[in-house]
Design a protein around this motif. Structure first.
Motif, PDB file in Angstrom:
ATOM      1  N   GLU A  60       0.831  -1.207   0.000  1.00 39.47           N
ATOM      2  CA  GLU A  60       0.000   0.000   0.000  1.00 39.47           C
ATOM      3  C   GLU A  60       0.866   1.258   0.000  1.00 39.47           C
ATOM      4  OE1 GLU A  60      -3.605   2.104   2.595  1.00 39.47           O
ATOM      5  OE2 GLU A  60      -2.776   0.175   3.226  1.00 39.47           O
ATOM      6  N   ALA A  61       1.942   1.227   0.788  1.00 41.92           N
ATOM      7  CA  ALA A  61       2.861   2.372   0.821  1.00 41.92           C
ATOM      8  C   ALA A  61       3.492   2.608  -0.545  1.00 41.92           C
ATOM      9  CB  ALA A  61       3.943   2.139   1.874  1.00 41.92           C
ATOM     10  N   GLN A  62       3.874   1.512  -1.216  1.00 45.91           N
ATOM     11  CA  GLN A  62       4.461   1.633  -2.550  1.00 45.91           C
ATOM     12  C   GLN A  62       3.432   2.183  -3.558  1.00 45.91           C
ATOM     13  OE1 GLN A  62       7.508   1.331  -3.465  1.00 45.91           O
ATOM     14  NE2 GLN A  62       7.175   1.544  -5.680  1.00 45.91           N
ATOM     15  N   LYS A  63       2.196   1.699  -3.435  1.00 45.83           N
ATOM     16  CA  LYS A  63       1.119   2.164  -4.326  1.00 45.83           C
ATOM     17  C   LYS A  63       0.877   3.662  -4.137  1.00 45.83           C
ATOM     18  CE  LYS A  63      -3.818   1.501  -5.244  1.00 45.83           C
ATOM     19  NZ  LYS A  63      -5.047   0.822  -4.780  1.00 45.83           N
ATOM     20  N   HIS A  64       0.838   4.116  -2.862  1.00 43.72           N
ATOM     21  CA  HIS A  64       0.625   5.541  -2.583  1.00 43.72           C
ATOM     22  C   HIS A  64       1.770   6.391  -3.128  1.00 43.72           C
ATOM     23  CE1 HIS A  64      -2.362   4.837   0.986  1.00 43.72           C
ATOM     24  NE2 HIS A  64      -2.881   4.548  -0.204  1.00 43.72           N
ATOM     25  N   ARG A  65       3.007   5.861  -2.999  1.00 45.40           N
ATOM     26  CA  ARG A  65       4.147   6.617  -3.534  1.00 45.40           C
ATOM     27  C   ARG A  65       4.043   6.760  -5.054  1.00 45.40           C
ATOM     28  NH1 ARG A  65       8.729   8.589  -1.856  1.00 45.40           N
ATOM     29  NH2 ARG A  65       8.394   7.816   0.245  1.00 45.40           N
ATOM     30  N   GLN A  66       3.618   5.687  -5.730  1.00 45.66           N
ATOM     31  CA  GLN A  66       3.447   5.743  -7.195  1.00 45.66           C
ATOM     32  C   GLN A  66       2.347   6.744  -7.575  1.00 45.66           C
ATOM     33  OE1 GLN A  66       2.634   1.710  -8.380  1.00 45.66           O
ATOM     34  NE2 GLN A  66       4.805   1.117  -8.409  1.00 45.66           N
ATOM     35  N   GLN A  67       1.254   6.743  -6.816  1.00 43.21           N
ATOM     36  CA  GLN A  67       0.160   7.686  -7.086  1.00 43.21           C
ATOM     37  C   GLN A  67       0.634   9.129  -6.921  1.00 43.21           C
ATOM     38  OE1 GLN A  67      -2.815   6.377  -4.298  1.00 43.21           O
ATOM     39  NE2 GLN A  67      -3.825   5.011  -5.788  1.00 43.21           N
ATOM     40  N   TYR A  68       1.392   9.342  -5.875  1.00 43.06           N
ATOM     41  CA  TYR A  68       1.910  10.692  -5.634  1.00 43.06           C
ATOM     42  C   TYR A  68       2.835  11.125  -6.770  1.00 43.06           C
ATOM     43  CZ  TYR A  68       4.468  14.542  -3.533  1.00 43.06           C
ATOM     44  OH  TYR A  68       5.043  15.762  -3.291  1.00 43.06           O
ATOM     45  N   GLU A  69       3.718  10.231  -7.198  1.00 48.51           N
ATOM     46  CA  GLU A  69       4.647  10.554  -8.292  1.00 48.51           C
ATOM     47  C   GLU A  69       3.891  10.842  -9.588  1.00 48.51           C
ATOM     48  OE1 GLU A  69       7.281   7.226  -8.383  1.00 48.51           O
ATOM     49  OE2 GLU A  69       8.482   7.920  -6.666  1.00 48.51           O
ATOM     50  N   GLU A  70       2.795  10.098  -9.804  1.00 49.16           N
ATOM     51  CA  GLU A  70       1.966  10.341 -10.996  1.00 49.16           C
ATOM     52  C   GLU A  70       1.305  11.720 -10.923  1.00 49.16           C
ATOM     53  OE1 GLU A  70      -0.828   7.176 -11.255  1.00 49.16           O
ATOM     54  OE2 GLU A  70       0.702   5.660 -11.785  1.00 49.16           O
ATOM     55  N   MET A  71       0.813  12.083  -9.732  1.00 49.03           N
ATOM     56  CA  MET A  71       0.184  13.396  -9.557  1.00 49.03           C
ATOM     57  C   MET A  71       1.186  14.519  -9.793  1.00 49.03           C
ATOM     58  SD  MET A  71      -2.518  13.134  -6.387  1.00 49.03           S
ATOM     59  CE  MET A  71      -1.729  11.916  -5.374  1.00 49.03           C
ATOM     60  N   VAL A  72       2.397  14.345  -9.267  1.00 44.72           N
ATOM     61  CA  VAL A  72       3.442  15.356  -9.465  1.00 44.72           C
ATOM     62  C   VAL A  72       3.791  15.476 -10.940  1.00 44.72           C
ATOM     63  CG1 VAL A  72       5.866  15.917  -9.011  1.00 44.72           C
ATOM     64  CG2 VAL A  72       4.398  15.134  -7.149  1.00 44.72           C
ATOM     65  N   ALA A  73       3.892  14.325 -11.617  1.00 43.62           N
ATOM     66  CA  ALA A  73       4.226  14.336 -13.054  1.00 43.62           C
ATOM     67  C   ALA A  73       3.140  15.035 -13.862  1.00 43.62           C
ATOM     68  CB  ALA A  73       4.423  12.909 -13.547  1.00 43.62           C
ATOM     69  N   GLN A  74       1.866  14.756 -13.523  1.00 44.22           N
ATOM     70  CA  GLN A  74       0.757  15.405 -14.220  1.00 44.22           C
ATOM     71  C   GLN A  74       0.744  16.902 -13.978  1.00 44.22           C
ATOM     72  OE1 GLN A  74      -2.779  13.413 -12.899  1.00 44.22           O
ATOM     73  NE2 GLN A  74      -2.391  11.557 -14.111  1.00 44.22           N
ATOM     74  N   ALA A  75       1.025  17.320 -12.740  1.00 39.71           N
ATOM     75  CA  ALA A  75       1.066  18.751 -12.425  1.00 39.71           C
ATOM     76  C   ALA A  75       2.175  19.448 -13.204  1.00 39.71           C
ATOM     77  CB  ALA A  75       1.277  18.946 -10.924  1.00 39.71           C
ATOM     78  N   LYS A  76       3.350  18.788 -13.286  1.00 36.92           N
ATOM     79  CA  LYS A  76       4.467  19.369 -14.042  1.00 36.92           C
ATOM     80  C   LYS A  76       4.125  19.471 -15.530  1.00 36.92           C
ATOM     81  CE  LYS A  76       8.332  18.099 -11.039  1.00 36.92           C
ATOM     82  NZ  LYS A  76       9.555  17.271 -10.897  1.00 36.92           N
TER      83      LYS A  76
ATOM     84  N   ARG B 170       1.118  19.721 -16.780  1.00 35.73           N
ATOM     85  CA  ARG B 170       0.126  20.777 -16.936  1.00 35.73           C
ATOM     86  C   ARG B 170       0.787  22.156 -16.889  1.00 35.73           C
ATOM     87  NH1 ARG B 170      -3.211  18.565 -13.837  1.00 35.73           N
ATOM     88  NH2 ARG B 170      -2.641  19.611 -11.882  1.00 35.73           N
ATOM     89  N   GLU B 171       1.722  22.331 -15.970  1.00 36.01           N
ATOM     90  CA  GLU B 171       2.446  23.597 -15.868  1.00 36.01           C
ATOM     91  C   GLU B 171       3.240  23.888 -17.134  1.00 36.01           C
ATOM     92  OE1 GLU B 171       4.902  24.038 -12.445  1.00 36.01           O
ATOM     93  OE2 GLU B 171       3.274  23.684 -11.045  1.00 36.01           O
ATOM     94  N   LEU B 172       3.844  22.847 -17.699  1.00 33.61           N
ATOM     95  CA  LEU B 172       4.629  23.006 -18.932  1.00 33.61           C
ATOM     96  C   LEU B 172       3.731  23.427 -20.088  1.00 33.61           C
ATOM     97  CD1 LEU B 172       7.443  22.686 -20.217  1.00 33.61           C
ATOM     98  CD2 LEU B 172       6.837  20.318 -20.751  1.00 33.61           C
ATOM     99  N   LYS B 173       2.543  22.803 -20.178  1.00 34.91           N
ATOM    100  CA  LYS B 173       1.587  23.165 -21.241  1.00 34.91           C
ATOM    101  C   LYS B 173       1.128  24.612 -21.101  1.00 34.91           C
ATOM    102  CE  LYS B 173      -0.533  18.797 -22.634  1.00 34.91           C
ATOM    103  NZ  LYS B 173      -1.787  18.000 -22.669  1.00 34.91           N
TER     104      LYS B 173
END
Length: 408
Positions: free
Chosen positions: A53-69, A71-74
């Motif tokens: 579960e901890a690994q899954k949450h870390r992956q979700q967080y990394e995905e959210m950060v990547a999406q935010a970056k 979006r910011e780039l666009k």
């Protein structure tokens, strides 16, 4: 409760760290938002997260950060493109203004009708020279001088001082209402309200009031008619006060404007009939749809013509319409109307009478200027090898022949 018990046991002066604080101490980062909360361990009084579960949450967080970056780039790329486009437009306007100032205006009489100037004109006159170009294009057939404007203005002020300030009532005659200071004041308050410059206390309130008042003294037979304030306001934004009055009086002296502002019903009907000839010629499907729904031109054209589109279209676009109108005259007003109908043909053919009327009397706030002008350009102002003026004259003669009163 456990936390409160720990505080009681520790005694005064000692505050044990909360479970959340102890967890954060073990982290090598500080969560910056609620999205980071999924990385935090559970409170001490709850079972620890499983490793999966901890690994899954870390992956979700990394995905959210990547999406935010991403979006910011666009958004950054979009802002950069908008800035580049704005710079290009400003550079183009600057170059055009230089051409008008250095080449065209000094040689107006020889260059104004050249193909190159007409093409530049169609693209829009730069705001810095717009007032000068409008004055030259409209002309001054009435030979109005600055002195005459000052005389009319002085008469208007004397008249306002001497007349009792009474509100406009339903029982007032039409002449009383049109000449009324109250009606002018009321209309001024409704002129481009979003700009907040023509309303009482605004920088152009007195200027607009002066021009409209002076015109009622210059043409008492016409007086003040609702809609005039928008025309005067557009001129004020582009010309000095006296020059704006000269252009205003000459514009309203044009046959079409005089017919509408004097409410010459027979002549107005002739203009509508001429418009319908070219409407049927250019947009037969929409014309048939309007006929079927009994949507007549007066429902939407009157407001467009009365204010020269300054109330119906966004101000920047209305000024571009004025650029060509000052050059081409009344015909262009009806060509613009056909261009608007052509632009929204697909939408209008799917609407009934009420929705069509509502749409045309309140056009969208954002109309792409180049798109509208491409549709205006596509409108053909010929019908059976006859131009607008020929069609209008033929209809006028037909109207006179039908009505013996008009004939006399």
């Amino acid at each position: 409760k456990e936390y409160e018990t720990q505080i009681d046991r520790a005694g005064p002066g000692h505050s044990p760290s909360s479970p959340r604080q102890s967890v954060r101490k073990n982290l090598d980062f500080e969560p910056n938002s609620t999205t980071a909360l999924i990385l935090e361990a559970r409170p001490a009084n709850l079972p620890a997260k499983p490793a999966e579960e901890a690994q899954k949450h870390r992956q979700q967080y990394e995905e959210m950060v990547a999406q935010a970056k991403k979006r910011e780039l666009k958004e950054a790329q979009k802002r950069r493109k908008q800035l580049e486009l704005r710079c290009k437009v400003e550079e183009s306007i600057g170059n055009a203004a230089q051409t008008w100032n250095q080449e065209i205006l000094p040689n107006w009489s020889t260059m104004c009708n050249s193909r190159r100037v007409r093409d530049l004109w169609w693209q829009g006159v730069p705001p810095s020279v717009r007032g000068k170009v409008w004055s030259l294009a409209v002309g001054n057939e009435l030979n109005i001088t600055h002195e005459l404007y000052n005389i009319c203005l002085a008469r208007a002020r004397d008249k306002w001082k001497s007349m009792p300030i009474e509100p406009v009532t339903e029982g007032s005659s039409l002449a009383d209402r049109e000449a009324s200071l109250e009606l002018i004041k009321l209309d001024i308050s409704r002129t481009f309200p979003h700009l907040c410059i023509f309303q009482q206390g605004g920088p152009y309130y007195d200027v607009l009031h002066s021009i409209l008042g002076a015109y009622t003294c210059y043409r008492p037979d016409v007086g003040y008619v609702q809609g005039m304030s928008f025309i005067a306001a557009v001129l004020i934004l582009n010309l000095d006060t006296a020059d704006a009055f000269i252009a205003f009086a000459n514009l309203l002296n044009k046959p079409c404007q005089m017919a509408f502002f004097r409410v010459d019903h027979s002549l107005m009907l002739t203009y509508f009939a001429a418009f319908e000839v070219f409407f049927d010629e250019n947009l037969p499907k929409l014309f048939a749809h309007f006929k079927e729904n009994k949507l007549t031109p007066d429902i939407y054209l009157i407001d467009w013509i009365f204010t020269l589109y300054s109330k119906s279209l966004p101000l920047d676009l209305a000024c571009r319409v004025w650029d060509v109108f000052c050059r081409d005259g009344d015909e262009f007003l009806f060509r613009v109307a056909l261009g608007i109908l052509r632009l929204y043909e697909d939408v209008l053919t799917r609407m009934d009478f009420i929705h069509n009327a509502q749409f045309l009397t309140r056009l969208p706030d954002h109309i792409p200027p180049d798109q509208l002008f491409s549709h205006i350009h596509a409108v053909h102002m010929t019908s059976k090898n006859r131009k607008w003026a020929q069609v209008f004259q033929a209809l006028q003669k037909e109207q006179e022949w039908i009505s013996p009163v008009l004939k006399r």
